[in-house]
Enzyme design. Structure first.
Site, PDB file in Angstrom:
ATOM      1  N   HIS A  63       1.177   4.286   6.770  1.00 34.00           N
ATOM      2  CA  HIS A  63       0.576   5.157   5.760  1.00 34.00           C
ATOM      3  C   HIS A  63       0.973   6.611   5.979  1.00 34.00           C
ATOM      4  O   HIS A  63       1.469   6.975   7.044  1.00 34.00           O
ATOM      5  CB  HIS A  63      -0.946   5.019   5.750  1.00 34.00           C
ATOM      6  N   ASP A  74      -7.886   6.231   4.631  1.00 38.56           N
ATOM      7  CA  ASP A  74      -7.953   5.052   5.506  1.00 38.56           C
ATOM      8  C   ASP A  74      -9.201   4.949   6.379  1.00 38.56           C
ATOM      9  O   ASP A  74      -9.252   4.078   7.247  1.00 38.56           O
ATOM     10  CB  ASP A  74      -6.728   5.027   6.422  1.00 38.56           C
ATOM     11  N   SER A  81       0.799  -1.223   0.000  1.00 39.60           N
ATOM     12  CA  SER A  81       0.000   0.000   0.000  1.00 39.60           C
ATOM     13  C   SER A  81       0.836   1.280   0.000  1.00 39.60           C
ATOM     14  O   SER A  81       0.315   2.347  -0.302  1.00 39.60           O
ATOM     15  CB  SER A  81      -0.954   0.018   1.195  1.00 39.60           C
TER      16      SER A  81
END
Length: 173
Positions: free
Chosen positions: A89, A115, A50
């Site tokens: 992230h 998210d 990701s």
């Protein structure tokens, strides 16, 4: 002669104590690093794609959790309530700060959406002081890939432990 049967009790005790010393040293280093970085998990492995191309699967990340003024663009590692896999992230928005608690919205570089779907039910953002484990301050590419292999192929743990046991048993004295 080979193996444990040829060892005297003193040699066996020395081997056991040496092994215990190695384990306790590793534990103390981990705990010391946790205290210095103010992070419960100062080193993590990237488990998904990701964050590509910034980070690849298997990259080993070093975290720092001192100073809570996280900025947009910073890469953080956070835990979601009731899930035990940390997520790596980038911060895309921040809310509050100063007198009010800092809240963050994150997104994977390789993901289309933010998210909010990954957060706990009803959670719309991360609270910096509660959810974030730390900010990424460095990394080593692919060093953590063995962790991924061990989690994806549990039988590999048994094979590795077996090989270690055979190695110990076949050591020359």
């Amino acid at each position: 002669m080979f193996g444990l049967s040829s060892m005297t009790p003193r040699q066996l005790a020395t081997q056991v104590l040496n092994f215990a010393l190695v384990l306790s040293t590793a534990f103390m280093l981990w705990k010391g690093l946790s205290v210095v970085t103010n992070s419960s998990s100062p080193i993590v492995v990237v488990l998904s794609g990701s964050m590509e191309p910034a980070f690849e699967r298997g990259d080993l990340l070093f975290l720092w959790n001192r100073g809570m003024n996280t900025q947009v663009g910073e890469i953080v590692v956070y835990n979601v309530k009731e899930k035990d896999i940390p997520i790596v992230h980038r911060v895309v928005r921040r809310f509050g700060g100063g007198n009010t608690p800092l809240k963050l919205l994150t997104k994977g570089d390789n993901n289309l959406a933010d998210d909010t779907e990954l957060y706990a039910p009803g959670q719309r953002y991360l609270t910096r002081s509660e959810d974030v484990i730390g900010s990424v301050v460095g990394y080593i590419p692919f060093v953590g890939y063995m962790t991924i292999l061990l989690s994806e192929y549990p039988w590999l743990k048994t094979v590795m432990l077996g090989l270690m046991a055979v190695t110990v048993l076949l050591q020359r004295e």
